[in-house]
Design a protein around this motif. Structure first.
Motif, PDB file in Angstrom:
ATOM      1  N   CYS A  23      90.041 177.842  14.087  1.00 58.75           N
ATOM      2  CA  CYS A  23      90.243 179.277  14.133  1.00 58.75           C
ATOM      3  C   CYS A  23      91.706 179.591  14.446  1.00 58.75           C
ATOM      4  CB  CYS A  23      89.340 179.860  15.214  1.00 58.75           C
ATOM      5  SG  CYS A  23      89.614 181.614  15.478  1.00 58.75           S
ATOM      6  N   HIS A  25      92.758 182.194  15.573  1.00 60.54           N
ATOM      7  CA  HIS A  25      92.782 183.134  16.694  1.00 60.54           C
ATOM      8  C   HIS A  25      92.638 182.419  18.036  1.00 60.54           C
ATOM      9  CE1 HIS A  25      92.511 187.134  18.325  1.00 60.54           C
ATOM     10  NE2 HIS A  25      91.448 186.796  19.015  1.00 60.54           N
ATOM     11  N   CYS A  26      91.618 181.577  18.136  1.00 60.09           N
ATOM     12  CA  CYS A  26      91.370 180.922  19.423  1.00 60.09           C
ATOM     13  C   CYS A  26      91.422 179.399  19.336  1.00 60.09           C
ATOM     14  CB  CYS A  26      90.027 181.368  19.993  1.00 60.09           C
ATOM     15  SG  CYS A  26      88.610 180.659  19.122  1.00 60.09           S
ATOM     16  N   CYS A  48      84.594 182.262  13.039  1.00 61.17           N
ATOM     17  CA  CYS A  48      84.681 181.451  14.241  1.00 61.17           C
ATOM     18  C   CYS A  48      83.481 181.786  15.111  1.00 61.17           C
ATOM     19  CB  CYS A  48      85.979 181.780  14.970  1.00 61.17           C
ATOM     20  SG  CYS A  48      86.059 181.031  16.599  1.00 61.17           S
ATOM     21  N   CYS A  51      84.898 183.211  18.921  1.00 58.15           N
ATOM     22  CA  CYS A  51      85.416 184.573  19.135  1.00 58.15           C
ATOM     23  C   CYS A  51      84.991 185.520  18.012  1.00 58.15           C
ATOM     24  CB  CYS A  51      86.938 184.538  19.246  1.00 58.15           C
ATOM     25  SG  CYS A  51      87.769 184.171  17.688  1.00 58.15           S
ATOM     26  N   HIS A  53      85.994 185.731  15.058  1.00 53.86           N
ATOM     27  CA  HIS A  53      87.075 186.117  14.161  1.00 53.86           C
ATOM     28  C   HIS A  53      86.691 185.756  12.728  1.00 53.86           C
ATOM     29  CE1 HIS A  53      91.189 186.754  12.804  1.00 53.86           C
ATOM     30  NE2 HIS A  53      91.150 185.576  12.213  1.00 53.86           N
TER      31      HIS A  53
HETATM   32 ZN   LIG Z   1      88.115 181.898  17.262  1.00 53.53          ZN
END
Ligand SMILES: [Zn+2]
Length: 73
Positions: A23, A25-26, A48, A51, A53
């Motif tokens: 991911c 994002h995280c 994901c 999170c 996303h």
């Molecule tokens: Zn994520």
């Protein structure tokens, strides 16, 4: 009222398939690929699982995994 197995077989279509990658994002590697039903119709999405996303989304069959009787307008 008897509960049918139908719900189970339908759910199989919506099974989340693991996807390789991470991911953005995280940085979790817990990604899954599955169809989602939005107001714009069905999309195949990669999300994901940590999170939620959305990494990828593409239009899918308009009627989704099953041909709904009520969706033949
Ligand atoms: Zn994520």
């Amino acid at each position: 009222m008897t509960e049918r197995r139908r719900a189970d077989s339908r759910r199989r279509y919506l099974e989340r398939k693991p996807v390789e990658g991470s991911c953005p994002h995280c940085r979790s590697e817990d990604l899954a690929h599955y169809p989602v039903n939005t107001e714009g119709g069905w999309y195949l999405t990669v999300k994901c699982q940590q999170c939620l996303h959305s990494i990828h989304r593409e239009p899918w069959s308009r009627l989704g995994p099953v041909h709904l009787l009520s969706d033949t307008l």
